[in-house]
Enzyme design. Structure first.
Site, PDB file in Angstrom:
ATOM      1  CG  ASP A   1      -2.035   1.018   1.171  1.00 51.84           C
ATOM      2  OD1 ASP A   1      -2.900   0.954   0.290  1.00 51.84           O
ATOM      3  OD2 ASP A   1      -2.002   1.923   2.032  1.00 51.84           O
TER       4      ASP A   1
ATOM      5  CE1 TYR B   1      -5.359   6.743  -0.210  1.00 58.65           C
ATOM      6  CE2 TYR B   1      -4.723   7.236   2.053  1.00 58.65           C
ATOM      7  CZ  TYR B   1      -5.024   6.321   1.069  1.00 58.65           C
ATOM      8  OH  TYR B   1      -4.996   4.978   1.349  1.00 58.65           O
TER       9      TYR B   1
ATOM     10  CG  HIS C   1      -4.680  -3.864   1.404  1.00 57.09           C
ATOM     11  ND1 HIS C   1      -4.404  -3.300   0.193  1.00 57.09           N
ATOM     12  CD2 HIS C   1      -4.431  -2.903   2.332  1.00 57.09           C
ATOM     13  CE1 HIS C   1      -4.010  -2.050   0.353  1.00 57.09           C
ATOM     14  NE2 HIS C   1      -4.017  -1.779   1.642  1.00 57.09           N
TER      15      HIS C   1
END
Length: 382
Positions: A178, A305, A359
């Site tokens: 990630d 982000y 994940h």
């Protein structure tokens, strides 16, 4: 520069306030036949919140976390929290592990002993690592950058200073998935002289233009999967990349809202076949959530982000990574590209497709992942 020991000790008033807010949750309505396709399932969330109130013991989790050697160090004006566990072997290799979102340093705690002391877990002592696990800036117990622009390159710069200047490791390896894979990528791109190698959970966003080779059929199919994923599951990323502050008011004020936002990702991104507790116990889910809550870092975590989306791009950001790279693929479809897609960006020396795990691989399949990390770095030991 030096590091100072750190011990987690959350004041009781913070835990009491958390419990009060959970008890006073104003629950929304939900369709009679509501399922996870509508968003976080209200029936499961009620169970989890009830457990959070009545059965979850943060002090037990705090004791577990404090069993690891933790430190803080000021780097470029930011206090960075990290675990540093020395390896048990003849010549441990330095290795930095970076988590992602909506995870925390807690995700790496299962894999740490497998890497530091492989001989005690069915491995060979010569594969031992000195393991460093930082909390990303603005995550967990690392300082909030306070709206100072923070990009993945910036984090790779911080990690290099942590490893070289604070801990004295001139050369080291890196692993991540990630966001952590992006950090490892930038370590390989901008600090190759310090890198032994990087190991990633298949992260690649190659630059594609008229000068690059046409996409193979497998790559075209993968791009189609990415587009479908963005349509069905990518709304969170778009929101966090464009209007993170709007989210922050509710998520920082309501622990139930915070749980709804994060738990849905743990279910949909893990290899749990729709049953989240096949992979994570309630205590594990709530430990991660409580770290976000007590540190009030949900806003700074999602703001990363925004910074990534709005940071200026330059040609250096798209340079090929020549540092030796190991790629491990989980069964998460969006992170299972064809090898040629990854090789557009990385010097892939080892390629493994795991039979299970999603994940959060370090938490879901720590043994499988530890085995891959050991195998990838083994040829580079001196």
């Amino acid at each position: 520069m030096r590091a100072t020991p750190f011990h987690i000790d959350v004041t009781q008033s913070v835990l009491d306030d958390l419990k009060r807010r959970l008890i006073q949750t104003r629950w929304p309505d939900a369709p009679k036949e509501a399922n996870w396709n509508d968003g976080t399932n209200i029936g499961y969330l009620r169970q989890l919140v009830s457990y959070w109130i009545q059965d979850f013991n943060w002090r037990d989790q705090e004791k577990y976390l404090n069993g690891f050697q933790q430190f803080k160090a000021r780097i470029d004006g930011l206090k960075i929290h990290f675990i540093h566990e020395c390896g048990v072997g003849p010549k441990p290799m330095p290795l930095i592990l970076t988590h992602g979102w909506p995870s925390s340093f807690f995700e790496m705690t299962k894999i740490i002993p497998l890497l530091t002391d492989p001989a005690s877990h069915g491995g060979d002592a010569t594969d031992a690592f000195d393991v460093v696990v930082p909390s990303l800036p603005g995550y967990g117990f690392s300082q909030n950058p306070n709206y100072r622009k923070m990009t993945l390159k910036d984090i790779s710069d911080l990690w290099t200073k942590l490893m070289v200047d604070i801990l004295g490791y001139r050369h080291f390896g890196a692993h991540g998935g990630d966001i952590g894979a992006g950090v490892a990528t930038n370590l390989g791109r901008f600090h190759p002289e310090n890198m032994i190698g990087i190991h990633i959970l298949a992260f690649a966003s190659p630059i594609l233009n008229q000068k690059t080779a046409p996409l193979t059929e497998a790559e075209q199919q993968y791009v189609s999967k990415l587009k479908l994923w963005e349509k069905e599951d990518g709304a969170y990323e778009h929101q966090q990349s464009t209007r993170p502050q709007t989210l922050a008011y509710g998520l920082n004020d309501s622990p139930t809202g915070l749980a709804a936002w994060i738990i849905e990702k743990f279910r949909s991104w893990s290899d749990c076949n729709g049953e989240i507790e096949r992979r994570f116990s309630k205590d594990e889910l709530l430990t991660n959530l409580t770290i976000y809550w007590i540190t009030e870092t949900i806003n700074s975590s999602i703001h990363l982000y925004y910074d990534h989306q709005h940071s200026p791009k330059n040609t250096q950001m798209f340079r090929r990574i020549e540092v030796p790279t190991g790629a491990t693929l989980t069964v998460e479809p969006v992170n299972r590209p064809p090898r040629e897609w990854v090789e557009r960006t990385y010097n892939v020396q080892r390629w493994t497709e795991l039979p299970r795990g999603g994940h959060f691989a370090a938490f879901e399949e720590p043994e499988l992942l530890a085995r891959e990390i050991r195998a990838f770095f083994r040829p580079f030991r001196k």
